[in-house]
Scaffold this active site. Structure first.
Site, PDB file in Angstrom:
ATOM      1  N   HIS A  12       0.998  -1.168   0.014  1.00  0.00           N
ATOM      2  CA  HIS A  12       0.055   0.015   0.026  1.00  0.00           C
ATOM      3  C   HIS A  12       0.829   1.332   0.020  1.00  0.00           C
ATOM      4  CE1 HIS A  12      -3.921   2.121   1.723  1.00  0.00           C
ATOM      5  NE2 HIS A  12      -3.240   2.952   1.112  1.00  0.00           N
ATOM      6  N   ARG A  60     -15.899   0.111  24.689  1.00  0.00           N
ATOM      7  CA  ARG A  60     -17.255  -0.085  24.813  1.00  0.00           C
ATOM      8  C   ARG A  60     -17.615  -0.246  23.320  1.00  0.00           C
ATOM      9  NH1 ARG A  60     -17.859   2.993  29.567  1.00  0.00           N
ATOM     10  NH2 ARG A  60     -18.446   4.536  28.239  1.00  0.00           N
ATOM     11  N   ASP A 102       2.329   3.740   2.824  1.00  0.00           N
ATOM     12  CA  ASP A 102       1.317   4.800   2.358  1.00  0.00           C
ATOM     13  C   ASP A 102       1.824   5.993   1.715  1.00  0.00           C
ATOM     14  OD1 ASP A 102      -1.399   5.498   1.542  1.00  0.00           O
ATOM     15  OD2 ASP A 102      -1.722   6.158   3.503  1.00  0.00           O
TER      16      ASP A 102
END
Length: 376
Positions: A58, A223, A269
């Protein structure tokens, strides 16, 4: 030819004193003469590290060129620069471009027959099947829903060279797309606002990869574990940019503990400014300002990196305390496995291409061989 008296990175992910012989571009024998030693603390001052050539799955560009330029010499420019940095196999990425531009890009990829520089393994199709809500440095006006027929048309034009296709799994039609193409290409989650459940649905449908983990996705919350938590539960491959800009060193260490070097793929990247000076550039048709190791759009959005994969490996080891053995695996074997090319590269093994990089103890590149040919 033989390379003698080096610290060989073995198939067991250790450094052992030994030698490597190769002929006609293929490794013939790896002879080990010593005992395994920790790569960060080995005896002797003179022996070089011998590691597999790196595999970048990438990046967008370097030396003023970008894959999306779709010019006859574009891929040649990318391949020659990367080889000089110790990156011997490349799978550069497209961007979220207009459909006419994508067709032109894929046709250019399909026509490429270059034999200089790094091996060209194919491409990573980053967009246009992403989320407008988390587009990052992608152009919003070119984002479209997942389309299996369009993907197949583009892949035909590329000569079947698309190795990865990036999607936002929460978008309409995404799961159906994954189910349709999962046997033809690796599907990666990217530029997304997916929660844990949406990401798990994508992995169950056949996705197996995550594009630049943490970037262009919801935060990893205790959470709301999101894509990151789903990827860990699903055993997916994850890309990690270790340029010192995109991810904090503590989070890099946490990712290696959570996923392991057999699932972490180091990537650069990089955009077209890699290898060049500060200044004004473009990425996906958008203006980018480069200053130091930071590339940004006008609104401050990080626009890729200006590094290369070897520098990311070096940074991971020297600045982020990742063991050298783990960093090497994540920059060679793991990305090669992730796109299905480990049979020919990614390790120093008899019968594989003689893609070999010699590093000094400061992890500076001293010599690169691509298919047994020394890179000048």
């Amino acid at each position: 030819m033989e390379i003698n008296n080096v610290l060989v990175y073995t198939e067991q992910h250790e450094f052992v004193s030994g030698s490597i012989s190769f002929e006609d571009g293929i490794i013939k024998d790896v002879s080990l003469t010593g005992e395994a030693a920790a790569g960060n603390d080995v005896a002797g001052d003179d022996a070089l590290y011998a590691i597999p050539g790196l595999v970048d799955i990438h990046f967008h560009g370097c030396m003023g060129a970008d894959l999306c330029d779709a010019e006859p010499d574009t891929i040649k420019t990318l391949a020659e620069y990367q080889a000089g940095q110790g990156v011997t196999t490349i799978c550069p990425a497209t961007m979220t471009m207009s459909l006419p531009e994508l067709h032109k890009i894929m046709a250019n990829i399909g026509a490429y027959q270059g034999d200089t520089g790094a091996h060209f393994a194919g491409v990573n199709m980053e967009g246009p099947f992403i989320s407008p809500a988390n587009k990052g440095a992608q152009a919003a006006e070119n984002i479209i829903p997942c389309d299996a027929a369009l993907f197949r048309e583009l892949n035909r034009e590329s000569g079947g060279r698309i190795r990865l296709v990036d999607i936002a799994p929460e978008e309409p039609g995404a799961i159906e797309f994954i189910e349709a193409v999962r046997d033809e290409v690796n599907v990666s989650l990217a530029h997304t606002v997916a929660d844990y459940n949406a990401a798990m649905a994508a992995f169950r449908a056949g996705a197996n990869h995550v594009t630049h983990l943490f970037n262009a996705m919801l935060p990893f919350h205790h959470r709301k574990p999101g894509v990151q938590g789903a990827a860990a539960d699903a055993g997916a491959y994850v890309e990690l940019i270790c340029d010192g800009v995109h991810i904090h060193p503590a989070m890099v260490r946490a990712v290696f503990k959570l996923f392991g070097s057999d699932r972490v793929c180091l990537i650069s990247d990089s955009m077209r400014a890699a290898g060049l000076a500060d200044g004004d550039y473009t990425l996906g048709g958008q203006a980018v300002k480069v200053k130091g190791n930071l590339a940004t759009l006008a609104d401050g959005t990080i626009a890729g990196s200006v590094t290369n994969l070897m520098l990311c490996l070096k940074n991971a080891v020297q600045e982020m305390q990742i063991p050298l053995e783990a960093a090497v695996r994540s920059a060679s074997e793991t990305p090669a496995r992730s796109i299905g090319i480990f049979d020919c590269c990614g390790s120093l093994s008899s019968g594989k291409r003689a893609d070999i990089v010699l590093l000094d103890r400061d992890l500076n590149v001293r010599q690169v061989f691509v298919g047994g040919r020394a890179v000048e």
